[in-house]
Design a protein around this motif. Structure first.
Motif, PDB file in Angstrom:
ATOM      1  N   ILE A   1       0.797  -1.289  -0.419  1.00 21.40           N
ATOM      2  CA  ILE A   1      -0.007  -0.242  -0.186  1.00 21.40           C
ATOM      3  C   ILE A   1       0.685   0.960   0.256  1.00 21.40           C
ATOM      4  N   HIS A   2       0.143   2.121  -0.517  1.00 20.97           N
ATOM      5  CA  HIS A   2       1.468   3.134  -0.942  1.00 20.97           C
ATOM      6  C   HIS A   2       1.606   3.704   0.527  1.00 20.97           C
ATOM      7  N   PRO A   3       2.584   4.036   1.430  1.00 20.23           N
ATOM      8  CA  PRO A   3       2.479   5.350   2.169  1.00 20.23           C
ATOM      9  C   PRO A   3       1.670   6.734   2.696  1.00 20.23           C
ATOM     10  N   VAL A   4       1.998   7.607   1.636  1.00 23.08           N
ATOM     11  CA  VAL A   4       0.851   8.432   1.020  1.00 23.08           C
ATOM     12  C   VAL A   4      -0.968   7.817   1.468  1.00 23.08           C
ATOM     13  N   ALA A   5      -1.098   6.670   0.888  1.00 24.37           N
ATOM     14  CA  ALA A   5      -2.481   6.041   1.002  1.00 24.37           C
ATOM     15  C   ALA A   5      -3.207   6.458   2.031  1.00 24.37           C
ATOM     16  N   LEU A   6      -1.802   5.535   2.814  1.00 24.55           N
ATOM     17  CA  LEU A   6      -1.805   5.065   4.411  1.00 24.55           C
ATOM     18  C   LEU A   6      -2.569   5.840   5.239  1.00 24.55           C
TER      19      LEU A   6
ATOM     20  N   TYR B   1      -0.059  17.719  11.390  1.00 27.74           N
ATOM     21  CA  TYR B   1      -0.033  16.302  10.997  1.00 27.74           C
ATOM     22  C   TYR B   1       1.300  16.338  10.708  1.00 27.74           C
ATOM     23  N   GLU B   2       1.567  14.950  10.478  1.00 30.67           N
ATOM     24  CA  GLU B   2       3.863  14.933  10.192  1.00 30.67           C
ATOM     25  C   GLU B   2       3.058  14.506   8.981  1.00 30.67           C
ATOM     26  N   ILE B   3       3.094  14.986   8.035  1.00 27.93           N
ATOM     27  CA  ILE B   3       2.455  15.283   6.238  1.00 27.93           C
ATOM     28  C   ILE B   3       3.702  14.424   5.506  1.00 27.93           C
ATOM     29  N   PRO B   4       3.867  13.540   5.064  1.00 25.96           N
ATOM     30  CA  PRO B   4       4.926  13.108   3.906  1.00 25.96           C
ATOM     31  C   PRO B   4       5.797  13.913   2.558  1.00 25.96           C
TER      32      PRO B   4
ATOM     33  N   LEU C   1      -6.932   7.002  -2.658  1.00 25.47           N
ATOM     34  CA  LEU C   1      -5.634   7.832  -1.865  1.00 25.47           C
ATOM     35  C   LEU C   1      -4.492   8.027  -2.392  1.00 25.47           C
ATOM     36  N   VAL C   2      -4.400   7.287  -3.280  1.00 21.34           N
ATOM     37  CA  VAL C   2      -3.211   6.711  -4.213  1.00 21.34           C
ATOM     38  C   VAL C   2      -3.138   8.440  -4.768  1.00 21.34           C
ATOM     39  N   PRO C   3      -1.486   9.226  -4.434  1.00 21.30           N
ATOM     40  CA  PRO C   3      -1.806  10.047  -5.457  1.00 21.30           C
ATOM     41  C   PRO C   3      -2.045   9.741  -6.222  1.00 21.30           C
TER      42      PRO C   3
END
Length: 437
Positions: A4-9, A40-43, A70-72
């Motif tokens: 799973i894409h980390p940004v989606a998580l 938030y800690e935004i990636p 939610l995947v960019p």
């Protein structure tokens, strides 16, 4: 299993309260407002807050496509420009003609020539176009510059100069920082001269250069840093008069002096690590050990980059090619003199380093160039602006001047013969008393 894409998580974690249950319209807006007020800690970002519209867009993407929503997604128009072709061509041409033009300057140029309406083309659009063309500063920075190892063909062809913050040394009861000023021959790796100094000024560098010239002759080129000490007019003048081509390294490009950096590592590992502080009571003690180590150890140790030769042996191979000082050795001190502008006082003196010196009394009130030997702290004489000697400068001896005979202007002597021409006094006398007088 597909990861799973980390940004989606991350986005799913933000949607936690929204993804767990069904909400009414009012509850949804209140929840979005509450989520937008959190940190938030935004990636991939230094920001800590998210907008309500952004979270809402993620929510509807999740309800429609699940975690995949939610995947960019990359922009559909990435790599394309919406600017007309003629405008794109003008932007590229403007940057190629003058690479130093900023985005704002290019924008004003387009508007001033009437190619685009004022405010119709943003600087970000110009930036994206230049970036795709490889013309932006960031794009150029990513390009790999070709670098190749090289070695000067002969000893004396190329010297490097640099300063190393080395160690601390006791001076008059206080610990002072000592700087290592070094000059290194490229072809042989021989240190033409090196010395510990209490500063890294142009005067310190010139002192080391003077000794190197006396010991090892004249280099063809001298490569130095861009620092202000190396750009001093005095150092430039010395090199110009001696026919040495002074070259400055590009800022933040230490790769140009790799051999000198290697010498500094050897110096730290083999000299500084062995120094016994109990024997160092003054700067002279440190320099005496440095010079002994250079001549007895460093110059006589086989060097890996010289096919097993020692720096001294490699240097001696090219002795017939070394440019000797020859007749210029007698004038070397004069080449290193400095000129200081001074106003001669009414008593015929000038000041230098807190001392007063007498110069020819005829120069009182004039501006002269005081010729000094800064390495010895001595005053040599005075010159005019064109370099012509105006006389000597001697230390002021106020006690001796008490009995010194002063030079005085010669008094005008009375005329020995009567004046023959008209005389205003006699004419007035005749008019007042008449001819009978």
């Amino acid at each position: 299993m597909k990861p799973i894409h980390p940004v989606a998580l991350f986005r799913l974690a933000v949607l936690g309260p929204l993804a767990s249950r069904t909400l009414s319209r009012g509850e949804l807006q209140q929840t979005l407002r509450n989520l937008a007020q959190k940190d938030y800690e935004i990636p991939g970002s230094t920001r800590t807050r998210l907008g309500e519209k952004t979270i809402e867009a993620w929510y509807y993407a999740w309800t429609k496509h699940g975690i995949d929503g939610l995947v960019p997604r990359p922009r559909q128009d990435r790599g394309q420009s919406k600017l007309p072709a003629v405008v794109q061509e003008a932007i590229v041409q403007a940057k190629q003609e003058n690479p130093r033009r900023s985005l704002a300057q290019i924008q004003r140029l387009l508007e001033s020539t009437g190619l685009v309406a004022r405010g119709s083309v943003s600087t970000s659009a110009i930036h994206r176009l230049l970036q795709r063309q490889g013309l932006s500063r960031a794009a150029r920075a990513q390009q790999t510059e070709e670098r190749r190892s090289f070695t000067a063909g002969h000893a004396g062809d190329l010297w490097y100069g640099d300063v190393l913050h080395a160690t601390r040394v006791p001076v008059n009861g206080q610990m002072r920082k000592a700087y290592l000023v070094s000059l290194l021959d490229d072809a042989s790796r021989l240190v033409t001269h090196s010395a510990f100094c209490l500063g890294e000024t142009a005067l310190d560098i010139e002192g080391v250069l003077k000794q190197a010239l006396l010991k090892r002759g004249l280099p063809v080129k001298l490569v130095v840093d861009n620092g202000s000490a190396y750009r001093a007019h005095t150092l430039q003048g010395i090199c110009a008069r001696l026919g040495i081509h002074l070259i400055y390294c590009r800022p933040y490009a230490p790769e140009g002096k790799g051999k000198l950096e290697r010498w500094h590592r050897t110096f730290r590992d083999q000299f500084l690590s062995e120094i016994d502080a109990r024997h160092i009571t003054h700067l002279d003690d440190l320099n005496a050990r440095l010079w002994a180590w250079l001549e007895q150890v460093y110059h006589r140790t086989p060097h890996g980059g010289l096919q097993g030769l020692t720096p001294l042996a490699r240097y001696q191979q090219n002795l017939p090619r070394i440019r000797n000082l020859g007749g210029r050795a007698a004038q070397l001190d004069a080449l290193f003199y400095h000129r200081e502008k001074r106003l001669v006082r009414k008593d015929g003196t000038v000041a230098y380093l807190g001392q007063r010196f007498e110069v020819p009394f005829e120069l009182a009130g004039q501006t002269v160039m005081l010729v000094v030997d800064p390495h010895q702290g001595q005053v040599i004489g005075v010159e005019d602006a064109e370099g012509n000697s105006l006389g000597q400068a001697t230390p002021l001896d106020a006690l001796a001047n008490l009995h010194r005979r002063r030079h005085k202007p010669e008094a005008a002597s009375a005329p020995q013969t009567p004046r023959q021409g008209p005389n205003l006094v006699e004419m007035a006398h005749e008019q007042y008393y008449g001819e009978e007088a």
